[in-house]
Design a protein around this motif. Structure first.
Motif, PDB file in Angstrom:
ATOM      1  N   THR A  21       0.845  -1.206   0.000  1.00 56.57           N
ATOM      2  CA  THR A  21       0.000   0.000   0.000  1.00 56.57           C
ATOM      3  C   THR A  21       0.874   1.248   0.000  1.00 56.57           C
ATOM      4  OG1 THR A  21      -0.151  -0.235   2.390  1.00 56.57           O
ATOM      5  CG2 THR A  21      -2.057  -0.933   1.116  1.00 56.57           C
ATOM      6  N   CYS A  22       0.299   2.321  -0.522  1.00 53.55           N
ATOM      7  CA  CYS A  22       0.980   3.617  -0.547  1.00 53.55           C
ATOM      8  C   CYS A  22       1.112   4.140   0.887  1.00 53.55           C
ATOM      9  CB  CYS A  22       0.162   4.587  -1.403  1.00 53.55           C
ATOM     10  SG  CYS A  22       0.760   6.280  -1.346  1.00 53.55           S
ATOM     11  N   PRO A  23       2.251   4.745   1.246  1.00 53.04           N
ATOM     12  CA  PRO A  23       2.466   5.188   2.627  1.00 53.04           C
ATOM     13  C   PRO A  23       2.029   6.622   2.896  1.00 53.04           C
ATOM     14  CG  PRO A  23       4.472   5.472   1.404  1.00 53.04           C
ATOM     15  CD  PRO A  23       3.459   4.955   0.420  1.00 53.04           C
ATOM     16  N   TYR A  24       1.341   7.267   1.984  1.00 55.61           N
ATOM     17  CA  TYR A  24       1.018   8.676   2.206  1.00 55.61           C
ATOM     18  C   TYR A  24      -0.361   8.852   2.845  1.00 55.61           C
ATOM     19  CZ  TYR A  24       5.186   9.728  -0.563  1.00 55.61           C
ATOM     20  OH  TYR A  24       6.468   9.810  -1.037  1.00 55.61           O
ATOM     21  N   CYS A  25      -1.376   9.102   2.056  1.00 56.89           N
ATOM     22  CA  CYS A  25      -2.608   9.601   2.691  1.00 56.89           C
ATOM     23  C   CYS A  25      -3.545   8.486   3.131  1.00 56.89           C
ATOM     24  CB  CYS A  25      -3.312  10.588   1.767  1.00 56.89           C
ATOM     25  SG  CYS A  25      -4.320   9.833   0.489  1.00 56.89           S
ATOM     26  N   GLY A  26      -4.629   8.890   3.777  1.00 56.61           N
ATOM     27  CA  GLY A  26      -5.580   7.948   4.352  1.00 56.61           C
ATOM     28  C   GLY A  26      -6.435   7.221   3.344  1.00 56.61           C
ATOM     29  N   VAL A  27      -6.293   7.522   2.044  1.00 59.25           N
ATOM     30  CA  VAL A  27      -7.030   6.748   1.040  1.00 59.25           C
ATOM     31  C   VAL A  27      -6.566   5.295   1.086  1.00 59.25           C
ATOM     32  CG1 VAL A  27      -7.580   6.487  -1.408  1.00 59.25           C
ATOM     33  CG2 VAL A  27      -7.346   8.768  -0.435  1.00 59.25           C
ATOM     34  N   GLY A  28      -5.251   5.109   1.268  1.00 60.34           N
ATOM     35  CA  GLY A  28      -4.711   3.750   1.418  1.00 60.34           C
ATOM     36  C   GLY A  28      -4.723   2.958   0.123  1.00 60.34           C
ATOM     37  N   CYS A  29      -4.203   3.544  -0.948  1.00 61.92           N
ATOM     38  CA  CYS A  29      -4.237   2.883  -2.256  1.00 61.92           C
ATOM     39  C   CYS A  29      -3.342   1.646  -2.286  1.00 61.92           C
ATOM     40  CB  CYS A  29      -3.758   3.850  -3.342  1.00 61.92           C
ATOM     41  SG  CYS A  29      -4.862   5.238  -3.572  1.00 61.92           S
ATOM     42  N   ARG A  55      -5.840   3.008  -9.667  1.00 64.01           N
ATOM     43  CA  ARG A  55      -5.455   4.425  -9.789  1.00 64.01           C
ATOM     44  C   ARG A  55      -4.344   4.750  -8.782  1.00 64.01           C
ATOM     45  NH1 ARG A  55     -11.193   4.488  -9.476  1.00 64.01           N
ATOM     46  NH2 ARG A  55     -12.251   5.585 -11.165  1.00 64.01           N
ATOM     47  N   LEU A  56      -3.537   5.753  -9.106  1.00 62.40           N
ATOM     48  CA  LEU A  56      -2.624   6.361  -8.132  1.00 62.40           C
ATOM     49  C   LEU A  56      -2.603   7.858  -8.408  1.00 62.40           C
ATOM     50  CD1 LEU A  56       0.509   3.999  -8.173  1.00 62.40           C
ATOM     51  CD2 LEU A  56      -1.239   4.136  -6.386  1.00 62.40           C
ATOM     52  N   CYS A  57      -2.264   8.649  -7.415  1.00 64.61           N
ATOM     53  CA  CYS A  57      -2.106  10.089  -7.660  1.00 64.61           C
ATOM     54  C   CYS A  57      -0.637  10.380  -7.963  1.00 64.61           C
ATOM     55  CB  CYS A  57      -2.586  10.887  -6.451  1.00 64.61           C
ATOM     56  SG  CYS A  57      -1.457  10.834  -5.065  1.00 64.61           S
ATOM     57  N   SER A  58      -0.309  11.672  -8.103  1.00 70.55           N
ATOM     58  CA  SER A  58       1.064  12.037  -8.447  1.00 70.55           C
ATOM     59  C   SER A  58       2.054  11.549  -7.387  1.00 70.55           C
ATOM     60  CB  SER A  58       1.177  13.556  -8.630  1.00 70.55           C
ATOM     61  OG  SER A  58       0.618  14.238  -7.519  1.00 70.55           O
ATOM     62  N   LYS A  59       1.678  11.610  -6.124  1.00 67.11           N
ATOM     63  CA  LYS A  59       2.618  11.188  -5.069  1.00 67.11           C
ATOM     64  C   LYS A  59       2.839   9.672  -5.123  1.00 67.11           C
ATOM     65  CE  LYS A  59       0.158  13.269  -1.776  1.00 67.11           C
ATOM     66  NZ  LYS A  59      -0.712  14.267  -2.389  1.00 67.11           N
ATOM     67  N   GLY A  60       1.752   8.927  -5.248  1.00 70.49           N
ATOM     68  CA  GLY A  60       1.879   7.470  -5.312  1.00 70.49           C
ATOM     69  C   GLY A  60       2.662   7.030  -6.539  1.00 70.49           C
ATOM     70  N   THR A  61       2.424   7.702  -7.653  1.00 70.10           N
ATOM     71  CA  THR A  61       3.087   7.330  -8.903  1.00 70.10           C
ATOM     72  C   THR A  61       4.611   7.454  -8.787  1.00 70.10           C
ATOM     73  OG1 THR A  61       1.165   8.128 -10.095  1.00 70.10           O
ATOM     74  CG2 THR A  61       3.158   7.869 -11.381  1.00 70.10           C
ATOM     75  N   HIS A 185      -6.692  13.985  -1.055  1.00 75.16           N
ATOM     76  CA  HIS A 185      -7.150  12.597  -1.209  1.00 75.16           C
ATOM     77  C   HIS A 185      -7.465  12.378  -2.699  1.00 75.16           C
ATOM     78  CE1 HIS A 185      -7.982  13.631   3.061  1.00 75.16           C
ATOM     79  NE2 HIS A 185      -7.448  12.456   3.239  1.00 75.16           N
ATOM     80  N   PRO A 186      -6.437  12.516  -3.548  1.00 72.52           N
ATOM     81  CA  PRO A 186      -6.685  12.650  -4.990  1.00 72.52           C
ATOM     82  C   PRO A 186      -7.386  11.451  -5.624  1.00 72.52           C
ATOM     83  CG  PRO A 186      -4.395  13.181  -4.441  1.00 72.52           C
ATOM     84  CD  PRO A 186      -4.999  12.591  -3.212  1.00 72.52           C
ATOM     85  N   VAL A 187      -7.091  10.257  -5.163  1.00 72.92           N
ATOM     86  CA  VAL A 187      -7.712   9.106  -5.830  1.00 72.92           C
ATOM     87  C   VAL A 187      -9.211   9.044  -5.498  1.00 72.92           C
ATOM     88  CG1 VAL A 187      -7.793   6.579  -5.784  1.00 72.92           C
ATOM     89  CG2 VAL A 187      -5.629   7.766  -6.209  1.00 72.92           C
ATOM     90  N   LEU A 188      -9.579   9.403  -4.296  1.00 69.91           N
ATOM     91  CA  LEU A 188     -11.020   9.462  -3.988  1.00 69.91           C
ATOM     92  C   LEU A 188     -11.679  10.569  -4.800  1.00 69.91           C
ATOM     93  CD1 LEU A 188     -11.280   8.824  -0.143  1.00 69.91           C
ATOM     94  CD2 LEU A 188     -11.456   7.222  -2.056  1.00 69.91           C
TER      95      LEU A 188
HETATM   96 FE1  SF4 Z   1      -1.082   7.441  -2.052  1.00 67.26          FE
HETATM   97 FE2  SF4 Z   1      -2.233   9.239  -3.627  1.00 67.26          FE
HETATM   98 FE3  SF4 Z   1      -3.500   6.984  -3.026  1.00 67.26          FE
HETATM   99 FE4  SF4 Z   1      -3.173   8.872  -1.189  1.00 67.26          FE
HETATM  100  S1  SF4 Z   1      -4.391   9.044  -3.068  1.00 67.26           S
HETATM  101  S2  SF4 Z   1      -2.834   6.673  -0.889  1.00 67.26           S
HETATM  102  S3  SF4 Z   1      -1.148   9.666  -1.711  1.00 67.26           S
HETATM  103  S4  SF4 Z   1      -1.613   7.170  -4.224  1.00 67.26           S
END
Ligand code: SF4
Length: 910
Positions: A21-29, A55-61, A185-188
């Motif tokens: 899982t992505c370590p950034y926001c609470g979406v938890g992608c 999906r991922l946002c710019s940070k996750g990508t 919370h870009p992916v949401l």
């Molecule tokens: Fe990571 Fe972006 Fe998904 Fe948040 S929305 S968990 S920052 S990829």
């Protein structure tokens, strides 16, 4: 042994994939990591993860850009001296035991983090509350969502998020309150805009700022900061007065009549509400009617609500409206708190907050937890919440603090006082994966922890979904998992029997058993179903939402058959069936008397609001290492309304001095009507490590909500004046800034060529040039070029035909060459005599600059996009994507593309 470097060792097998899982926001992608001999490590969104479906946002990508080898903490140290683990752990354990013996358990504190995995959190909490015997363990989640926790407990009897992400797609109206959803919370947000494109979901944004999120909204309510509770009270009065509250609901919910009566007192109608909130009556009326007329309403709230001295009341004011109209825990309907951090929820579940015990038990159940842990000395009273905790460090009553995976010297309000506290504390222990943070400057003991990609455990996202983080890299240097470090200290303190853990799985299984211990349906949080398969099931665990009952018969809240098919043992929604967790089994509406911010503004003061930007995370220890993510916004920028800018005599791109009663700072001005007149906005990310004077939280007042203890980051009184500087410039040439006392501002950002610094100074810039000469030493040659007409100068330092450093300075940054042009020189092979010509060429020909990066995925700058629009090549987001590729990958920049089109086109944007 001294560990100075390491090469990341890839442990994912070629041809196989690691689901993490992505370590950034609470979406938890969900993130999929693959490895091949030809392409090396590859990262993409996990198509099977229910949070993001690929999906991922710019940070996750860009996560793989952050796992590099630089600035990692690789070895334990004591007082700056390298140590091995045995010595470091023994030192920590004996020091903590001595302080406990001499001063009592409350002289020790742990300050932990939503970056920790659930297993790390569990053992930290068990050691502190169960065996050291103090509840002085608090988490940086206190700064993020503790007001939502308190609001949930007051309303539902337990800290329960009732809804799931699928409700974003099922709702007919989504209200975003205090949330820049598009950036935070870009992916949401992508799921929401896809639903809107598919079936016309209405979107309302309630936020003092017109953020990127407003680009897709049907209505934006630019509410006066701090007045949200009046708006929601006004809505409750409206719903009651216009027959939208069923007579069946009145007796079902405790406190409903009182909540309505209080709301009607102060805000009986849209006119009084509008006046309180700084809105027009029409804006308020439209909002009230949209809510009242739509059954499937999902209200998503975040830090704009929580980070307030009345955040708990604001949360309850929102929840009241949903409870009163039975719009909670149902398909497409609910009040949905979205957390900032990847594992804020996991921390809440295992008792990471000072005022809760593990497994959603409170201190009135300390005896039960103590029996489960065999911990007769378990803490019986809540501990100190974050702000009070660091005050106790400052006044000397806490004598040892262990900071894990967070950076309070930068991120706490009144951060200068926190720095003073840490400087005077007899024992500061810091576990972290990075070598440089503001907090590490104060550490007596440094313990290297594993970072993302090396960690193994679980996280819980904002919809109660537990997912695995899995390792695909070997531990860096001597770094160890946080749970292992804590367990080893516990054993050395004499608690070996209670800390027998050999793996994260064993810890998780003990935690799951605790959730089921003497539960009997009294607590919704129950993970008994995860105990069945033991460690093998943990290893293969798929993302699942709690409660996870042992079997269908013991389900606290039975999922529907459709839900069971989708998630065999998880529970997507709670509370919608009318089952609440107060002793009386009812929901409790809380009558709200709204309060404004803790500090009113004096004459000449403005309200400082802080928050996140799109491509950065927390205090830049990870995203700040990515050259791509650092180009979107590369320095602290102060957004200010044009009317205020004129009044203050400040122009776009000037530097501004910001002064509050707690500190001072400098930031670059961006003039924008996206902030209200009288407000200014500053990003939260820069620290002293990354900016000489742009660290934000030293400015922020330490006022907190009296119930949750959450600080009010959204309303600090400040004064703004134009900074008086004699020169500004850009320096490229290394991580360390040359020591020069004439500098008043310097902020670093990562570029492809390394770190680059934006500078400002007083007096002559020659002092800075000499400081660079001193830093680089006598073997380095230098060349200078000056443009007498513009007053700009350029310096180049080189050795053995290689450019080592560059600096371009002038009266302002406005007419400096583009950083892209400057950076190109850093890779130039230089021969003596060419240096002047190169400098002159760049200084006199700014070239075609792409401008600040808007699309991080493909590096598309604002100027490139503007040219495409102005030349008529693109009239909508799709055409912009076709011509420039912007917005065609992760989609995080699409709101900005819409804004650019709107601003640069004369015809309406479809
Ligand atoms: Fe990571 Fe972006 Fe998904 Fe948040 S929305 S968990 S920052 S990829």
């Amino acid at each position: 042994m001294t560990v100075t470097d390491y090469a990341p060792e890839i442990i994912v097998r070629t041809g196989s994939a690691v689901h993490t899982t992505c370590p950034y926001c609470g979406v938890g992608c969900g993130v999929l990591i693959e490895h091949s001999v030809t392409d090396g490590l590859q990262l993409r969104g996990d198509p099977d993860h229910p949070a993001n479906f690929g999906r991922l946002c710019s940070k996750g990508t860009r996560l793989l850009e952050t796992i590099g080898t630089d600035e990692r903490l690789l070895q334990p140290s004591i007082l700056g001296r390298s140590a091995d683990w045995d010595e470091a752990l023994e030192h920590v354990a004996t020091s903590l035991a001595r302080i406990r013996d001499e001063h009592g358990p409350d002289a020790i504190a742990f300050y932990v983090s939503g970056q920790l995995l659930t297993e790390d959190y569990y053992v930290a909490n068990k050691l502190m509350k169960g065996f050291i015997g103090s509840a002085n363990i608090d988490t940086n989640s206190r700064l993020c969502m503790s007001s939502a926790v308190a609001a949930h407990k007051r309303a539902f009897g337990e800290d329960i998020v009732a809804n799931c992400y699928a409700d974003i797609e099922l709702a007919d109206l989504v209200i975003l309150v205090g949330s820049n959803f598009a950036w935070c919370h870009p992916v949401l947000y992508q799921r929401l805009t896809a639903a809107r494109a598919d079936h016309g979901t209405q979107i309302i944004v309630i936020d003092p700022r017109r953020t990127a999120t407003c680009e897709d909204a049907d209505q934006h309510l630019p509410i006066q900061p701090g007045t949200d509770a009046w708006l929601w009270n006004g809505l409750l009065a409206h719903l009651s007065g216009h027959g939208f509250i069923s007579s069946d609901t009145l007796p079902a919910h405790h406190g409903l009549s009182d909540a309505i009566a209080l709301a009607q007192n102060d805000t009986p109608d849209s006119r009084s509400t509008a006046k309180r909130c700084g809105l027009t009556e029409l804006q308020v009326q439209t909002f009230f009617e949209r809510f009242a007329q739509t059954a499937k309403v999902l209200t998503i709230f975040s830090q704009g609500i929580n980070q307030s001295s009345s955040g708990v009341d604001k949360g309850n004011a929102i929840i009241n409206c949903h409870l009163a109209t039975n719009r909670l825990g149902r398909e497409g309907a609910g009040a949905f708190s979205i957390t900032g951090q990847p594992n804020a929820m996991g921390g809440r579940e295992v008792g990471g907050l000072a005022n809760t015990l593990a497994a959603h038990m409170d201190f009135d159940q300390a005896d039960r937890v103590g029996r489960f842990w065999n911990a007769p000395e378990i803490a019986r009273q809540p501990g100190l919440k974050a702000v009070d905790m660091f005050e106790a460090v400052r006044n000397g009553s806490i004598k040892a603090v262990w900071v894990m995976a967070t950076n309070p010297a930068a991120s706490m309000p009144d951060a200068n006082a926190v720095r003073e506290a840490l400087a005077n504390c007899p024992l500061v222990i810091v576990s972290d994966c990075v070598a440089r943070t503001d907090t590490l400057d104060f550490a007596h003991v440094r313990l290297p922890a594993t970072g993302w990609g090396e960690k193994d455990g679980t996280v819980t996202n904002s919809e109660r979904r537990i997912s695995r983080q899995r390792a695909f890299l070997a531990s860096a240097g001597l770094a160890r998992a946080d749970w292992w470090i804590i367990t080893e200290v516990a054993r050395r303190m004499g608690f070996a029997q209670a800390f027998p853990f050999q793996s994260a799985a064993e810890i998780f299984l003990e935690y799951a058993a605790l959730t089921n211990f003497e539960n009997n349906g009294a607590r919704a949080l129950n993970l008994a179903g995860l105990l069945r398969g033991g460690v093998p099931s943990y290893d293969t665990l798929k993302p699942v939402q709690w409660p996870i009952p042992l079997d269908e018969d013991s389900a606290q809240t039975r999922p529907s058959l459709a839900d069971l098919a989708e998630a065999p043992i998880g529970t997507p929604r709670l509370l919608g069936d009318g089952r609440f967790y107060h002793a009386d089994g009812r929901a409790h509406l809380v009558p709200i008397t709204p309060r404004g911010p803790a500090n009113t503004l004096a004459a000449g003061e403005m309200a400082l609001l802080t928050g996140r930007i799109r491509d950065h995370w927390h205090t830049l220890t990870r995203t700040g290492r990515s050259p791509t993510l650092s180009q979107h916004i590369d320095e602290p920028v102060l957004a200010m309304h044009p009317v205020d800018a004129t009044r203050l005599g400040v122009e776009e791109a000037d530097l501004a001095d910001i002064t509050s009663a707690w500190g001072t700072g400098i930031a670059r001005v961006v003039i924008s009507d996206e902030v209200r007149e009288g407000d200014v906005f500053l990003p939260m990310h820069w620290s002293r490590t990354t900016s000489l004077s742009g660290a934000v939280d030293g400015l922020v007042k330490p006022a907190v909500d009296p119930i949750s203890g959450q600080p009010e980051f959204k309303h600090t009184p400040v004064r703004i004046t134009r900074s008086l500087v004699d020169w500004q410039g850009v320096f490229m040439g290394g991580n360390e800034l040359p020591h020069d006392r004439t500098l008043v501002h310097a902020t670093r950002a990562r570029g492809p060529e390394g770190y680059r610094w934006k500078l400002a100074g007083r007096g002559s810039p020659q002092a800075f040039r000499e400081a660079v000469n001193t830093q680089l030493g006598p073997d380095v040659m230098s060349a200078r070029y000056a443009d007498e007409h513009s007053g700009h100068q350029a310096w180049m330092w080189y050795a053995q035909s290689r450019v080592i450093a560059l600096a371009f300075v002038g009266p302002s940054t406005r007419s400096l060459p583009s950083v892209t042009e400057m950076a190109a020189l850093m890779s130039t092979t230089i021969e003596t005599g060419r240096a002047h010509r190169l400098l002159a060429g760049v200084l006199s020909d700014p070239g075609t600059d792409a401008g600040p990066i808007v699309c991080s995925c493909f590096g598309v700058g604002r100027n490139t996009l503007a040219r495409a629009i102005e030349e008529g090549l693109a009239s909508d987001v799709g055409e912009l994507g076709h011509h420039t590729r912007a917005g065609t990958n992760c989609g995080s920049c699409r709101p900005e593309l819409r804004k650019l089109l709107r601003n640069l086109q004369t015809t309406p944007v479809p």
